[in-house]
Design a protein around this motif. Structure first.
Motif, PDB file in Angstrom:
ATOM      1  N   GLY A  77      10.489  36.029  51.318  1.00  0.00           N
ATOM      2  CA  GLY A  77       9.353  35.860  50.422  1.00  0.00           C
ATOM      3  C   GLY A  77       9.282  36.981  49.410  1.00  0.00           C
ATOM      4  O   GLY A  77       9.518  38.140  49.707  1.00  0.00           O
ATOM      5  N   ALA A  78       8.967  36.608  48.186  1.00  0.00           N
ATOM      6  CA  ALA A  78       8.902  37.604  47.119  1.00  0.00           C
ATOM      7  C   ALA A  78       7.603  38.388  47.222  1.00  0.00           C
ATOM      8  O   ALA A  78       6.603  37.916  47.748  1.00  0.00           O
ATOM      9  N   HIS A  79       7.635  39.589  46.718  1.00  0.00           N
ATOM     10  CA  HIS A  79       6.438  40.410  46.630  1.00  0.00           C
ATOM     11  C   HIS A  79       6.060  40.560  45.167  1.00  0.00           C
ATOM     12  O   HIS A  79       6.863  40.323  44.275  1.00  0.00           O
ATOM     13  N   ALA A  80       4.848  40.951  44.942  1.00  0.00           N
ATOM     14  CA  ALA A  80       4.371  41.037  43.562  1.00  0.00           C
ATOM     15  C   ALA A  80       5.243  41.945  42.712  1.00  0.00           C
ATOM     16  O   ALA A  80       5.383  41.761  41.521  1.00  0.00           O
ATOM     17  N   THR A  81       5.890  42.947  43.345  1.00  0.00           N
ATOM     18  CA  THR A  81       6.717  43.867  42.577  1.00  0.00           C
ATOM     19  C   THR A  81       8.103  43.311  42.301  1.00  0.00           C
ATOM     20  O   THR A  81       8.858  43.899  41.529  1.00  0.00           O
ATOM     21  N   ASP A  82       8.469  42.194  42.930  1.00  0.00           N
ATOM     22  CA  ASP A  82       9.806  41.637  42.760  1.00  0.00           C
ATOM     23  C   ASP A  82       9.905  40.704  41.577  1.00  0.00           C
ATOM     24  O   ASP A  82      10.999  40.303  41.193  1.00  0.00           O
ATOM     25  N   VAL A  83       8.794  40.303  41.016  1.00  0.00           N
ATOM     26  CA  VAL A  83       8.792  39.301  39.959  1.00  0.00           C
ATOM     27  C   VAL A  83       7.960  39.810  38.793  1.00  0.00           C
ATOM     28  O   VAL A  83       7.156  40.729  38.935  1.00  0.00           O
ATOM     29  N   PRO A  84       8.145  39.224  37.608  1.00  0.00           N
ATOM     30  CA  PRO A  84       7.366  39.675  36.459  1.00  0.00           C
ATOM     31  C   PRO A  84       5.873  39.563  36.724  1.00  0.00           C
ATOM     32  O   PRO A  84       5.421  38.729  37.501  1.00  0.00           O
ATOM     33  N   ALA A  85       5.083  40.425  36.062  1.00  0.00           N
ATOM     34  CA  ALA A  85       3.636  40.452  36.294  1.00  0.00           C
ATOM     35  C   ALA A  85       2.994  39.121  35.967  1.00  0.00           C
ATOM     36  O   ALA A  85       2.134  38.640  36.688  1.00  0.00           O
ATOM     37  N   ALA A  86       3.395  38.498  34.831  1.00  0.00           N
ATOM     38  CA  ALA A  86       2.827  37.210  34.448  1.00  0.00           C
ATOM     39  C   ALA A  86       3.285  36.147  35.437  1.00  0.00           C
ATOM     40  O   ALA A  86       4.463  35.889  35.580  1.00  0.00           O
ATOM     41  N   GLY A  87       2.328  35.545  36.135  1.00  0.00           N
ATOM     42  CA  GLY A  87       2.684  34.516  37.099  1.00  0.00           C
ATOM     43  C   GLY A  87       3.316  35.062  38.357  1.00  0.00           C
ATOM     44  O   GLY A  87       3.941  34.312  39.110  1.00  0.00           O
ATOM     45  N   GLY A  88       3.172  36.353  38.620  1.00  0.00           N
ATOM     46  CA  GLY A  88       3.841  36.958  39.764  1.00  0.00           C
ATOM     47  C   GLY A  88       3.473  36.323  41.090  1.00  0.00           C
ATOM     48  O   GLY A  88       4.340  36.035  41.910  1.00  0.00           O
ATOM     49  N   ARG A  89       2.176  36.099  41.316  1.00  0.00           N
ATOM     50  CA  ARG A  89       1.752  35.513  42.584  1.00  0.00           C
ATOM     51  C   ARG A  89       2.261  34.090  42.712  1.00  0.00           C
ATOM     52  O   ARG A  89       2.732  33.676  43.774  1.00  0.00           O
ATOM     53  N   PHE A  90       2.188  33.322  41.640  1.00  0.00           N
ATOM     54  CA  PHE A  90       2.662  31.938  41.659  1.00  0.00           C
ATOM     55  C   PHE A  90       4.155  31.904  41.948  1.00  0.00           C
ATOM     56  O   PHE A  90       4.624  31.119  42.778  1.00  0.00           O
TER      57      PHE A  90
END
Length: 466
Positions: A77-90
């Motif tokens: 599972g991805a964490h908020a820091t692994d993906v761009p800020a925009a749409g990170g949770r999604f």
């Protein structure tokens, strides 16, 4: 005495049939990990107990809604820091559900209307140099479907590999599809799960609602439009429906081609995968560049992917949710997610047609619409048929594709949406929705009696199956 013995014997036999029917239901549900809504599970059990001779064959034909098991190994599972800020949770949740990662795209065209959509589709079909792969729920025997069929046949005769996939039930809704003429021209045609003749148990009720056209694995045209006149230019004396489609180029088109290949295999009755396919890893999108994510949902996914993503998006929304759908018959959990967002101050706007092309959906939706209005949301009724499928959450994500906000689309159909994360694309989709809203009128809240509430509840259960 003989009469009593006969009655008792029949009762014993009937009891055994009931027990066997319930046992079959439980065994298949557990073996295939079929997670059903409590009302659906209760309905099946009661039907098997009260009328097993009818309910059991119907269950074997229509009862299964998932064709794969949960994978034994998932991507972490991805964490908020692994993906761009925009749409990170999604994006993190989508990744946790085993969906493909976001990939770059370019040259996005959001079609202004049916004429624009048709022109872009023709450009794609004429621009292909090697392959054309087309999937539609139905192909109309009309001023749109017939020219598309002729063009596909022409491209096949010119030496391209052309594949056309049409849903096995949808083919009857659009008119006669000239299968022989297409095949003689060299077009490969497959019908997605033919009704009554499919050897695949439990699939008859699971329809392929995905719509896309792909040229050379590099150019994707997709959205809510089927290949029929009402979705583009209208029919005799009737204006076209308001619908949403778009096309783009880049790695996202290659992901869509991979999904098409999986669907093509299902249509050929290929062996079912034991787990959901894991997309090939791709290079992350360029920082600051546009990225989008392919979101398949349906029986080929172990989870109810779009359903879960929508619920979480409602809970995480901060300012605004805009949803456009032809049919609004959500299950209680998704409806609660929308209403709770409205109650905590999120601006929730829903746009639906005043009258859709499905009477049952119109009769089943008033309770959900009233609940949303009572919670502080705004429901807009468009004067003409709206067939578009769009959800925009804040300035975080825009979802466009084939998914209706009804329980059949959410839980039974094979659906496909694309999530856009860059600000420009989100703004364009929000502007499209606003343009459609300018012709709509707000729905006024209205109280109804208990009998109507009960009737609407029964219709919601019926529309889930139909």
């Amino acid at each position: 005495m003989p009469q009593n013995f006969g009655a008792g014997h029949w009762l014993t036999l009937h009891t055994l049939v009931v027990l066997a029917a319930v046992l079959v239901y439980l065994s298949l549900s557990l073996a295939t990990r079929q997670r059903r809504h409590p009302s659906a599970a209760l309905g099946w059990v009661l039907s098997l107990v009260l009328m097993p001779y009818i309910a059991l064959p119907v269950f074997l034909l229509f009862g299964n809604r998932k064709m794969v098991r949960a994978p034994s190994h998932r991507l972490p599972g991805a964490h908020a820091t692994d993906v761009p800020a925009a749409g990170g949770r999604f994006q993190a949740l989508a990744r946790g559900l085993g969906l493909p990662d976001p990939v770059p795209y370019d040259d996005l065209h959001v079609h202004a209307d049916g004429d624009d959509a048709l022109a872009r589709l023709h450009l794609l079909l004429l621009g292909a140099t090697r392959t054309l792969d087309v999937s539609s729920f139905l192909v109309g025997h009309d001023a749109i479907g017939e020219p598309v069929v002729r063009l596909l046949a022409r491209r096949a005769r010119e030496g391209l590999r052309v594949r056309l996939m049409v849903d096995g039930v949808g083919r009857f809704l659009g008119g006669t599809l000239p299968l022989r003429r297409l095949r003689e021209a060299g077009v490969e045609v497959r019908l997605f799960v033919r009704p009554w003749s499919s050897p695949l148990r439990g699939r008859v009720n699971l329809r392929n609602h995905r719509k896309l056209a792909i040229a050379d694995g590099q150019w994707l045209w997709t959205g809510g439009r089927n290949l029929a006149a009402e979705y583009f230019t209208g029919t005799r004396g009737r204006v076209p429906w308001t619908d949403l489609s778009f096309d783009l180029r880049g790695p996202l088109a290659a992901q869509a081609l991979h999904q098409f290949e999986l669907d093509w295999g299902i249509a050929a009755n290929a062996p079912l995968p034991t787990s959901a396919p894991v997309a090939e890893q791709v290079e992350p999108p360029t920082v600051g560049g546009p990225a989008a994510q392919l979101l398949p949902s349906g029986p080929d996914q172990p989870e109810d992917t779009l359903y879960q993503l929508l619920i979480d998006a409602c809970f995480s929304a901060r300012e605004r949710i805009v949803a456009v759908t032809p049919y609004f018959v959500p299950d209680p959990a998704l409806l609660m997610a929308f209403t709770l967002a409205a109650r905590r101050g999120v601006e929730v706007e829903l746009l639906v047609p005043r009258k859709s092309n499905h009477l049952l959906a119109d009769l089943a939706r008033p309770s959900a619409l009233r609940d949303l209005v009572d919670a502080g949301g705004r429901v807009w009724l468009a004067p003409r048929m709206v067939h578009a499928k769009l959800v925009v959450v804040d300035t975080t994500v825009a979802l466009a594709g084939s998914l209706n906000l009804d329980q059949r689309s959410l839980f039974l159909n094979y659906e496909l949406m694309v999530a856009f994360y860059d600000a420009d694309a989100i703004a364009r989709y929000a502007a499209w929705a606003e343009q459609v809203r300018t012709t709509a009128h707000p729905m006024a809240p209205r109280r109804v009696g208990m009998l109507r509430e009960v009737g609407e509840g029964l219709l919601r259960w019926l529309t889930f199956q139909l």
